[in-house]
Design a protein around this motif. Structure first.
Motif, PDB file in Angstrom:
ATOM      1  N   LYS A   3       0.823  -1.202   0.000  1.00  0.00           N
ATOM      2  CA  LYS A   3       0.000   0.000   0.000  1.00  0.00           C
ATOM      3  C   LYS A   3       0.855   1.250   0.000  1.00  0.00           C
ATOM      4  N   LEU A   4       0.398   2.254  -0.725  1.00  0.00           N
ATOM      5  CA  LEU A   4       1.065   3.542  -0.750  1.00  0.00           C
ATOM      6  C   LEU A   4       0.922   4.203   0.611  1.00  0.00           C
ATOM      7  N   ARG A   5       2.019   4.655   1.190  1.00  0.00           N
ATOM      8  CA  ARG A   5       2.016   5.289   2.507  1.00  0.00           C
ATOM      9  C   ARG A   5       1.917   6.805   2.343  1.00  0.00           C
ATOM     10  N   VAL A   6       0.838   7.385   2.858  1.00  0.00           N
ATOM     11  CA  VAL A   6       0.594   8.817   2.677  1.00  0.00           C
ATOM     12  C   VAL A   6       0.439   9.485   4.034  1.00  0.00           C
ATOM     13  N   LEU A  22      -8.382   8.515  -0.238  1.00  0.00           N
ATOM     14  CA  LEU A  22      -7.147   7.756  -0.362  1.00  0.00           C
ATOM     15  C   LEU A  22      -7.301   6.328   0.155  1.00  0.00           C
ATOM     16  N   CYS A  27      -4.763   3.202  -0.183  1.00  0.00           N
ATOM     17  CA  CYS A  27      -3.571   3.737   0.471  1.00  0.00           C
ATOM     18  C   CYS A  27      -3.611   3.528   1.987  1.00  0.00           C
ATOM     19  N   GLN A  28      -2.435   3.546   2.584  1.00  0.00           N
ATOM     20  CA  GLN A  28      -2.289   3.535   4.042  1.00  0.00           C
ATOM     21  C   GLN A  28      -2.095   4.989   4.470  1.00  0.00           C
ATOM     22  N   SER A 329      -5.074   7.052  -7.529  1.00  0.00           N
ATOM     23  CA  SER A 329      -5.620   5.712  -7.727  1.00  0.00           C
ATOM     24  C   SER A 329      -5.341   5.184  -9.134  1.00  0.00           C
ATOM     25  N   PRO A 332      -0.769   4.660  -8.940  1.00  0.00           N
ATOM     26  CA  PRO A 332      -0.175   4.563  -7.603  1.00  0.00           C
ATOM     27  C   PRO A 332       1.317   4.252  -7.629  1.00  0.00           C
TER      28      PRO A 332
END
Length: 418
Positions: A3-6, A22, A27-28, A329, A332
């Motif tokens: 997961k993309l860390r935001v 998100l 996303c995380q 999305s 990513p």
């Protein structure tokens, strides 16, 4: 793919709204807020244009509408409280009148957004970003108050017009903010026999405005604004100085600047000194040459505050959050491309909103007695025409002309259909 860390800086409106989308994009998400808890104070906000579709897609439209103040419209009044003109709320659901059917306190809206995101988003209160260290693959964030240094794939500034995070990434360039030579105060005061479900507005010479509007918690929301023609006005120097000295100095200065006004100014100033939710803000627009710098981007007022004179700050926050998450999305695994798409899709709409009509805000904040009389006459004529339905007809016709803010159709993102 992991997961993309935001990391999002700011837990007011734009931040939690972005966090919602998100999460939907896979996303995380972590939100850091410098306040020790969710801030429940604040004045009324409205939601207009395409942002209404955003909150419908979030499933919170009816909840927000239920928490609205249900004000009936806005009255322009004279010194004796006699109504000069009135404009009723738009009940069609389009949200394009002087006052919207969705008028909700900032704290109430923030609470709704927190409730719909808290189970899927990590919130850190009482801390803030202190420094950023970016590499080719991630961005390391150091926090000011004890949160361990953590790596993320993307950092988003959603912490308002005075964004500290934006300053870290883009530099504290004063040209990023266009001043409108205006300051505004927000605070609540006790109810009075003169208060109704109509918002009331009154001007006095010197570019000064007083407003009061109802809320849904048994108080009256007051605001005072002072707008100067140019930066040479000595009042602006005093206001800037007071902005750095704190609430006590700000209240004393506005007492001096407004004490000769008429209408209900004695009541308003008394309530101002007693208020515990007092807030002063310099009015301006954020205009960045670019919306991203490496793995840092902006959303809402931190990136493109349009100013309260447009009435579109909250709406742009919702729309910007939806588009930013949507473009992420789609790509990513390519953050730079996603951020470039976000700016390409949304910037024309933002710039159309920020393009104030000629003479605004100065023409609606007259400095002289003569200017004030001309303005009041114009308001009266507009009110008369509005009562005949002519203004409504002209506004519908104007919607098809290439003037004012452009319309914006929300993109359709596959990730949000699920």
């Amino acid at each position: 793919m992991s997961k993309l860390r935001v990391l999002i800086s700011g837990a007011s409106i734009a931040g939690p709204a972005l966090a919602y989308w998100l999460v939907r994009a896979g996303c995380q998400v972590t939100v850091v807020e410098r306040a020790p808890a969710l801030r429940t104070a604040g004045q009324g906000l409205d939601v207009r244009d395409s942002a209404r579709d955003v909150i419908k897609r979030m499933g919170i439209f009816d909840h927000i509408l239920g928490k609205s103040s249900h004000e009936e419209g806005i009255e322009f009044v004279g010194s004796n409280n006699r109504c000069v003109a009135r404009f009723g709320v738009d009940k069609s659901g389009k949200g394009d009148s002087l006052t919207s059917d969705i008028e909700i306190l900032r704290g109430e809206l923030a609470g709704i957004l927190f409730d719909v995101t808290k189970d899927d988003v990590s919130y850190i209160f009482g801390d803030m970003i202190e420094s950023l260290d970016e590499s080719a693959t991630e961005i390391s964030v150091n926090f000011a108050n004890g949160t361990p240094t953590t790596a993320f794939d993307l950092v988003v500034a959603a912490d308002g017009i005075g964004s500290k995070t934006r300053g870290l990434a883009f530099g504290n360039d004063s040209s990023n903010i266009r001043s409108l030579n205006s300051y505004v105060l927000y605070f609540s005061i006790p109810l009075s026999d003169t208060d109704t479900m109509w918002s009331r507005a009154h001007w006095v010479k010197g570019g000064r405005f007083m407003g009061m509007r109802p809320d849904n918690v048994g108080k009256t929301r007051a605001l005072l604004t002072l707008t100067a023609y140019d930066k040479s006005d000595e009042r602006l120097v005093r206001l800037e100085k007071a902005s750095k000295e704190g609430v006590t100095a700000q209240k004393l200065l506005f007492q001096q600047l407004f004490q000769d006004a008429d209408w209900e100014i004695s009541r308003i100033l008394k309530g101002m000194h007693e208020s515990e939710d007092f807030y002063m803000q310099s009015v301006g627009q954020v205009r960045l040459n670019r919306w991203s710098s490496g793995r840092v981007t902006v959303v809402g007022d931190a990136g493109y505050a349009p100013s309260p004179f447009t009435g579109m700050g909250t709406s742009l926050a919702f729309t910007g959050a939806y588009v930013l998450a949507g473009e992420i999305s789609r790509q990513p695994d390519n953050i730079p491309a996603a951020l470039a798409s976000y700016e390409r899709v949304l910037r024309p709409y933002v710039e159309s909103i920020q393009k104030l009509p000629p003479g605004i805000p100065w023409i609606v904040n007259p400095q002289s007695t003569l200017g004030l009389r001309v303005f009041e006459s114009a308001v009266w004529c507009t009110g008369v025409l509005s009562s005949t339905g002519l203004v409504t007809l002209l506004s519908k016709f104007a919607a098809y002309l290439p003037i004012g803010g452009d319309s914006f159709k929300l993109p359709d993102y596959e990730a949000f259909r699920q």
